[in-house]
Design a protein around this motif. Sequence first.
Motif, PDB file in Angstrom:
ATOM      1  N   CYS A   1      22.445   5.227  86.797  1.00 31.01           N
ATOM      2  CA  CYS A   1      21.123   5.843  86.972  1.00 31.01           C
ATOM      3  C   CYS A   1      21.273   7.145  87.754  1.00 31.01           C
ATOM      4  O   CYS A   1      21.893   7.163  88.812  1.00 31.01           O
ATOM      5  CB  CYS A   1      20.185   4.912  87.732  1.00 31.01           C
ATOM      6  SG  CYS A   1      19.712   3.494  86.774  1.00 31.01           S
TER       7      CYS A   1
ATOM      8  N   ARG B   1      18.431   9.653  88.038  1.00 34.41           N
ATOM      9  CA  ARG B   1      17.168  10.023  88.702  1.00 34.41           C
ATOM     10  C   ARG B   1      16.429   8.737  89.091  1.00 34.41           C
ATOM     11  O   ARG B   1      16.133   7.910  88.220  1.00 34.41           O
ATOM     12  CB  ARG B   1      16.339  10.895  87.767  1.00 34.41           C
ATOM     13  CG  ARG B   1      15.147  11.502  88.421  1.00 34.41           C
ATOM     14  CD  ARG B   1      14.498  12.531  87.552  1.00 34.41           C
ATOM     15  NE  ARG B   1      15.204  13.800  87.517  1.00 34.41           N
ATOM     16  CZ  ARG B   1      14.755  14.921  86.989  1.00 34.41           C
ATOM     17  NH1 ARG B   1      13.561  14.923  86.421  1.00 34.41           N
ATOM     18  NH2 ARG B   1      15.464  16.024  87.012  1.00 34.41           N
TER      19      ARG B   1
ATOM     20  N   GLN C   1       4.339  18.088  86.871  1.00 38.17           N
ATOM     21  CA  GLN C   1       5.703  17.867  86.387  1.00 38.17           C
ATOM     22  C   GLN C   1       6.592  19.061  86.743  1.00 38.17           C
ATOM     23  O   GLN C   1       7.685  18.896  87.267  1.00 38.17           O
ATOM     24  CB  GLN C   1       5.630  17.735  84.866  1.00 38.17           C
ATOM     25  CG  GLN C   1       6.815  17.137  84.218  1.00 38.17           C
ATOM     26  CD  GLN C   1       6.482  16.845  82.758  1.00 38.17           C
ATOM     27  OE1 GLN C   1       5.785  17.628  82.088  1.00 38.17           O
ATOM     28  NE2 GLN C   1       6.973  15.740  82.254  1.00 38.17           N
TER      29      GLN C   1
ATOM     30  N   ASN D   1       9.798  19.013  89.225  1.00 37.18           N
ATOM     31  CA  ASN D   1      11.117  19.383  88.689  1.00 37.18           C
ATOM     32  C   ASN D   1      11.715  20.552  89.439  1.00 37.18           C
ATOM     33  O   ASN D   1      12.917  20.618  89.664  1.00 37.18           O
ATOM     34  CB  ASN D   1      11.013  19.716  87.195  1.00 37.18           C
ATOM     35  CG  ASN D   1      10.952  18.426  86.383  1.00 37.18           C
ATOM     36  OD1 ASN D   1      11.414  17.376  86.847  1.00 37.18           O
ATOM     37  ND2 ASN D   1      10.366  18.490  85.212  1.00 37.18           N
TER      38      ASN D   1
ATOM     39  N   THR E   1       7.368   7.930  87.604  1.00 39.02           N
ATOM     40  CA  THR E   1       8.589   7.593  86.852  1.00 39.02           C
ATOM     41  C   THR E   1       8.519   8.197  85.440  1.00 39.02           C
ATOM     42  O   THR E   1       9.485   8.768  84.946  1.00 39.02           O
ATOM     43  CB  THR E   1       8.769   6.056  86.775  1.00 39.02           C
ATOM     44  OG1 THR E   1       8.751   5.549  88.103  1.00 39.02           O
ATOM     45  CG2 THR E   1      10.064   5.660  86.106  1.00 39.02           C
ATOM     46  N   GLU E   2       7.327   8.109  84.843  1.00 38.71           N
ATOM     47  CA  GLU E   2       7.156   8.680  83.499  1.00 38.71           C
ATOM     48  C   GLU E   2       7.220  10.214  83.554  1.00 38.71           C
ATOM     49  O   GLU E   2       7.934  10.852  82.789  1.00 38.71           O
ATOM     50  CB  GLU E   2       5.815   8.226  82.917  1.00 38.71           C
ATOM     51  CG  GLU E   2       5.539   8.872  81.578  1.00 38.71           C
ATOM     52  CD  GLU E   2       4.376   8.262  80.824  1.00 38.71           C
ATOM     53  OE1 GLU E   2       3.727   7.346  81.352  1.00 38.71           O
ATOM     54  OE2 GLU E   2       4.123   8.732  79.697  1.00 38.71           O
TER      55      GLU E   2
ATOM     56  N   THR F   1       8.591  12.204  85.619  1.00 41.45           N
ATOM     57  CA  THR F   1       9.883  12.801  85.975  1.00 41.45           C
ATOM     58  C   THR F   1      11.006  12.327  85.064  1.00 41.45           C
ATOM     59  O   THR F   1      12.153  12.710  85.248  1.00 41.45           O
ATOM     60  CB  THR F   1      10.267  12.429  87.429  1.00 41.45           C
ATOM     61  OG1 THR F   1      10.289  11.014  87.544  1.00 41.45           O
ATOM     62  CG2 THR F   1       9.303  13.000  88.433  1.00 41.45           C
ATOM     63  N   GLU F   2      10.645  11.455  84.096  1.00 41.03           N
ATOM     64  CA  GLU F   2      11.637  10.867  83.185  1.00 41.03           C
ATOM     65  C   GLU F   2      12.789  10.243  83.975  1.00 41.03           C
ATOM     66  O   GLU F   2      13.974  10.406  83.643  1.00 41.03           O
ATOM     67  CB  GLU F   2      12.156  11.914  82.195  1.00 41.03           C
ATOM     68  CG  GLU F   2      11.030  12.400  81.297  1.00 41.03           C
ATOM     69  CD  GLU F   2      11.424  13.544  80.383  1.00 41.03           C
ATOM     70  OE1 GLU F   2      12.583  13.979  80.445  1.00 41.03           O
ATOM     71  OE2 GLU F   2      10.563  13.971  79.618  1.00 41.03           O
TER      72      GLU F   2
ATOM     73  N   ASP G   1      15.249   7.296  85.589  1.00 49.44           N
ATOM     74  CA  ASP G   1      15.922   6.167  84.948  1.00 49.44           C
ATOM     75  C   ASP G   1      15.493   4.836  85.557  1.00 49.44           C
ATOM     76  O   ASP G   1      15.542   3.800  84.907  1.00 49.44           O
ATOM     77  CB  ASP G   1      17.446   6.286  85.139  1.00 49.44           C
ATOM     78  CG  ASP G   1      17.954   7.626  84.652  1.00 49.44           C
ATOM     79  OD1 ASP G   1      17.732   7.913  83.473  1.00 49.44           O
ATOM     80  OD2 ASP G   1      18.526   8.384  85.459  1.00 49.44           O
TER      81      ASP G   1
ATOM     82  N   LEU H   1       8.674   2.478  78.528  1.00 47.00           N
ATOM     83  CA  LEU H   1       9.387   3.761  78.373  1.00 47.00           C
ATOM     84  C   LEU H   1      10.883   3.524  78.149  1.00 47.00           C
ATOM     85  O   LEU H   1      11.660   4.469  78.043  1.00 47.00           O
ATOM     86  CB  LEU H   1       9.239   4.609  79.654  1.00 47.00           C
ATOM     87  CG  LEU H   1       7.830   4.936  80.137  1.00 47.00           C
ATOM     88  CD1 LEU H   1       7.875   5.504  81.549  1.00 47.00           C
ATOM     89  CD2 LEU H   1       7.184   5.928  79.185  1.00 47.00           C
TER      90      LEU H   1
ATOM     91  N   LYS I   1      12.741   2.202  80.450  1.00 41.65           N
ATOM     92  CA  LYS I   1      13.386   2.403  81.754  1.00 41.65           C
ATOM     93  C   LYS I   1      13.370   1.080  82.534  1.00 41.65           C
ATOM     94  O   LYS I   1      12.747   0.110  82.127  1.00 41.65           O
ATOM     95  CB  LYS I   1      12.642   3.486  82.557  1.00 41.65           C
ATOM     96  CG  LYS I   1      12.466   4.798  81.801  1.00 41.65           C
ATOM     97  CD  LYS I   1      13.791   5.475  81.569  1.00 41.65           C
ATOM     98  CE  LYS I   1      13.698   6.649  80.632  1.00 41.65           C
ATOM     99  NZ  LYS I   1      13.686   7.918  81.198  1.00 41.65           N
TER     100      LYS I   1
END
Length: 277
Positions: A9, A11, A123, A127, A166-167, A169-170, A172, A236, A238
Amino acid sequence: MNRESLKNCKRIVIKIGTNSIMQSPTKVDYQQIDRLAFVCSSIQQQGKEVILVSSGAVGVGASEVNMDEYPTEIAEKQALASVGQSALMNLYSRFFQHYGQYVGQILMTRDIINYPSSYQNCQSSINSLIEKNIIPVINENDAVSVDERNHRTRFGENDTLAAVVTELTEADLLIILSDVDGLYDANPHHDDTAELIPHVDEINAEILDMAGGAGSTFSTGGMETKIKAAESVMSLGKSMIITSSEDLNVIFDILAGETEGTLFRKYKKESVLKEEG
Ligand SMILES: Nc1ncnc2c1ncn2[C@@H]1O[C@H](COP(=O)(O)OP(=O)(O)O)[C@@H](O)[C@H]1O
Ligand SMILES: N[C@@H](CCC(=O)OP(=O)(O)O)C(=O)O
C-alpha cells in the motif's frame, strides 16, 4: 486471509476518533498526539503517502476552555469546534515538526459530494499537499456545517468523511483507529462472549446486524458508520482496517502484513494460471 499485499500500500488514509486523542471527554492526551505524529511521520518518511483524518475539534475546544463536560448543544459544539480546530492543528503542527514533517489543514463539508467542482477543487488541494510531501490533516468544518432538511452540509461523524477522502485521494488503504480493536460479532462492551472477526469480504445483513452505535458520549459514529465506510471502500476495490488506537505501533504492523484488527477486503480469486502452475 493473507495480509502480505498490505505491504504494497502506497497511499494510506488514517482516521482517528475523538475518543482516541482524549484522556477524558474534556482532556487532551498529548502523549497520544505525539505518538501519532511519530508514527505518521515515520511512515511518510519511508516513502508512503499518509493522509490523516482527525476528529477532535469539539473535544480539544472543550479542553481549551476548561469545560467539565463534553457539550451537547449544536451551537456550543460549533463554537468549541472553532476554538478546538485551531488548537488541534497547532498541536499537530508542533508535534509533527518535531519529527521533521509538515502538515496542512483541510476542512470539508458535505458539499464536496454534491458539487463536482468542490470535489475536484478539494482533490487538487489534497494532491498538491501530497506532492509537496506535506501530510494533509482533514476534518469536517464543524463550525459552519448544517443539517437542515433542504440543505445538508454536515457529515456529523468522520467515518463517512474518511471513506470519502479514501475515494477522493484514490488511496489504497483506510485504517480506522478506534477504542475497540475491530468488529466483533456483538458489541464487546455489552457481551463478554463477543469474538473478533478478522476478515470481512462482503457487507451483508449479518454484518450490518452486528454493528451497533457509538460507545461513548463524545463519539458519534459507532460501528454502524464504520461498516458503511467499509462498504464504500470495498466497492472501490480498496481495503479498510478497523483496529485499536491503544498502541499506535499497530500501524507499522499492519503495513508489515501482520494480522491486526478487522480487514475489510473483497475476496479476490487467485489466478487460475497460478493454480494450474
Ligand atoms: N459489533 C461491534 N464490534 C465492536 N464495537 C462495536 C460493535 N457494535 C457497537 N460497537 C461500539 O462501537 C464503538 C466504536 O465506535 P465509536 O464509539 O464511534 O468510537 P471511535 O470514536 O473510536 O470511532 C465501540 O467502543 C463499541 O461500543
Ligand atoms: N468533526 C468532529 C468529529 C466528531 C466525532 O465525534 O467524530 P468521531 O470521534 O470520529 O466519532 C470533531 O472534530 O469534533
